[in-house]
Design a protein around this motif. Sequence first.
Motif, PDB file in Angstrom:
ATOM      1  N   UNK A 100       0.852  -1.197   0.000  1.00 52.85           N
ATOM      2  CA  UNK A 100       0.000   0.000   0.000  1.00 52.85           C
ATOM      3  C   UNK A 100       0.885   1.244   0.000  1.00 52.85           C
ATOM      4  N   UNK A 101       1.287   1.648  -1.178  1.00 53.58           N
ATOM      5  CA  UNK A 101       2.222   2.763  -1.350  1.00 53.58           C
ATOM      6  C   UNK A 101       1.688   4.046  -0.733  1.00 53.58           C
ATOM      7  N   UNK A 167      -1.587  10.553  -6.388  1.00 50.46           N
ATOM      8  CA  UNK A 167      -1.923  11.899  -6.884  1.00 50.46           C
ATOM      9  C   UNK A 167      -2.162  12.920  -5.779  1.00 50.46           C
ATOM     10  N   UNK A 168      -2.980  12.620  -4.750  1.00 49.92           N
ATOM     11  CA  UNK A 168      -3.233  13.639  -3.721  1.00 49.92           C
ATOM     12  C   UNK A 168      -2.013  13.961  -2.860  1.00 49.92           C
ATOM     13  N   UNK A 172       2.883  19.114  -5.860  1.00 49.13           N
ATOM     14  CA  UNK A 172       2.106  20.053  -6.667  1.00 49.13           C
ATOM     15  C   UNK A 172       0.698  20.249  -6.115  1.00 49.13           C
ATOM     16  N   UNK A 173       0.275  19.348  -5.226  1.00 51.94           N
ATOM     17  CA  UNK A 173      -1.023  19.454  -4.559  1.00 51.94           C
ATOM     18  C   UNK A 173      -0.845  19.698  -3.062  1.00 51.94           C
ATOM     19  N   UNK A 208       2.356  13.043 -13.241  1.00 47.61           N
ATOM     20  CA  UNK A 208       3.387  13.513 -12.317  1.00 47.61           C
ATOM     21  C   UNK A 208       3.751  14.957 -12.690  1.00 47.61           C
ATOM     22  N   UNK A 209       2.998  15.911 -12.142  1.00 45.74           N
ATOM     23  CA  UNK A 209       3.156  17.317 -12.514  1.00 45.74           C
ATOM     24  C   UNK A 209       3.983  18.094 -11.492  1.00 45.74           C
TER      25      UNK A 209
END
Length: 615
Positions: A100-101, A167-168, A172-173, A208-209
Motif C-alpha cells: 500500500x504505497x 496523486x493527492x 504540486x497538490x 506527475x506534474x
Amino acid sequence: MQFAVAKRLTALALVAAALGAQAAPSTVPHFAPVGDHFELDGKPFVIRSGEVHYARVPREFWRERLQQMRAMGLNTVTTYVFWNRHEPEPGRFDFSGDLDLAAFIRTARDVGLKVVLRPGPYVCAELDFGGFPAWLLRTPGLRVRSLDPRFMSASARYLKRVAQEVAPLLSSRGGPILMVQVENEYGSYGDDRDYMAAMLAQFREAGFDLPLFTSDGPSPSLLERGTLPGVTSVVNFNGNVDAVKRAFAQFASFRQNAPRMSGEYWAGWFDSWGSRHAKVSPAMAGEAVDYMLGQGISFNLYMAHGGTSFGWMPGANSNGTNYTPDTTSYDYDAAIDEAGRPTRKFHAIRAAIARHLPAGEKLPDLPAPTPTISVPRFSLIESVPLVDTLQSPIRSKMARNMEAYGQGYGFILYRKRFEEAAKGKLELGEARDYIHVMADGATVATVDRRRSESSADVSLKAGSTLDLLVENMGRVNFGASLPDERKGLMDQPSLGGKELNDWEVYPLPLADLSGLRFKRGAPERSGPTFWRGKFRVEAKGSTFLDMRGMGKGHVWVNGHHLGRYWRVGPQQSLFVPAPWLRAGGDNEIIILDLDGAPDAPSLQGLPDPVFTTSG
C-alpha cells in the motif's frame, strides 16, 4: 537495437512537450529546484534523506522504521516502487497490505518526513530483473529499457496507475512527495536519448506534474548519457570526504547553477552468495554526511534501512560471463539493521546531522525497537520428497525456458524417461541458474551457473528417469545482460552427443504449499525434500533462524516465504519478522532443502543474524 515507432519524435521535441506541463504557476510552488538549491514553500531546503523500500519491510514495521529515520535527523524518506510486485500479471495491480504505497507515504508524512519517489520503471535495487515484472519476458524479442512499443505500452500503463495511487500526495497538490525520479541510472546502461525523452513524456502524461529528476554516477560521460535537458540531475557514489569532493567536482564540470544532491550515498553495500560479508565504516559515513551538510549539499543514504528481499525478490549481477546472485538479507550494513535496530553507523550519522540542524530544529527521541528473541531448538519431523509432489506435466518436444511455460519464479523440473541404459556427458548449454541432476529421484550431480558449469557425467539404467530441477536464483538487475534474463534451460540438453527430446515439464512456482502431503519421519530416498515442523514463541519479537545445519533451500513460516538459505554464505540465518509469528501459540515451518537435509533436521531462532566473514 532501436525499434521503429510511428512518427517518432526527436528527443528534443519530447522533452519540450514534457516540460511544457511545468508552466510557471502564479504562486510559489510547495517544492521546487531554484538555481543552485531546492526551496520548500519559498525557503531554501536541504534534503536529508534515507532510503527504505516499503515492499522489503512488513507494514506493521513502517511507522517504527520511519520514526527511527526521523530520530536519526532525516527530514525525507526515499523509496523505490517495485513494478514486479505491484503488477504481478498484466493489468492486475496490487496496492494492498505491504504494497500500500499511499499508506506508506501518509505514514511518512505523519511522522514528519517528506518523500522522494522512484517508480522506475527500472529500479535495479538488487531486485529480480531490476524490478521489471517477469511476464515481460514471455513475449519473444521484447526489449526492456527501449522504445520497443510493447514495453513502452506496458510501462505507460504502470506509471499511470502509480500516479493515480499517489496523486493527492504530490507536492504540486501540497503533499509530502517532493519530487519523482525518471528511470534510474540510465547513463550506466545506454545512450538512447529518444528513449529517455519518451520516458519523461510518459511521466508527465501519467500525471506527475511536480519536479522530476534523473540519477546517475558522477562522471560526465554517465551524466551525458543519462540526464535530460531542463530536468534536475543527482549523482550516486560512495566513499570518504575526498570521494564526495571528487563527485561534485565532476558534476560541476557537467552542469552549473543546479542543486547539488547525492541521490544515493552508498553508506553500506549488499551481499552476494559465496562472497565476503559487506561492511562500510560508520565513521566514514558520518564524516561524509557532516561534509555534505556543511556545504549545503542534499543527500539520500542508500540504504538507511535495507530490510529483506523476501521470497523470490533477490536479483543478481553479471558481466556477461560471471553470474553472482544476491542474498535474501538486504541488511546492507545500513544505519538501521535488518531487524530494525540502530547501529554504530546510525549514531555516527545522527551526531553529524545534529551539528548542522537549522535554528529551532531538535532531533526527536529514538523510539524503542521491536525486540529480537531466541527460539529454543525444535525438530522437523515430517517430510515428503519433492519428486513425490509433482502434478500433471506439460509435454514438450523441446525443453524451453521457464517464461515460455508462463512461469516467472521458483523452480522448474524437466523429466526425461529412458527405455534403454544411457551413459556419458550430459551437456546443458546455458542453464539458469542452479541445477540438481537427478536419477530416479536421487541427486547425482549439480550444475552451478556461478561457476560457469554446464555439464555433468551421468549413468542411467534401463527404465531410469532423468530429472533436471532448475532453480531461478534471481534475474540480473544491472547491466547489459538484463534484457535477456530468461530462466530454466536456454538450450537443448544432450547426452553422449545425442540431443534429448520429448520432455515432461513441471513448473514449480511454489506459491501455494497447502497441497503438500507430509509423512512422519525421513523419506526413504535422498534428494530435494520438503520438511515440516512446529515451534512455539512465548514472547513477542523477531528472530533469526539459524540455518547452519542445512544445505541449500527455502523456508516458509506461517505461509510467509522468508527466502533462500545456502551454506556457501555469507548469510547463515533468515530473518523472521515479529508480525509473522504467533506469540503464545504454534508456528508452522516448511523447508525445502535441496540437499535432502540430515535425517533429523533441527533449527533454532537467534536474537542476532549469523554471517560468515569470508566467501
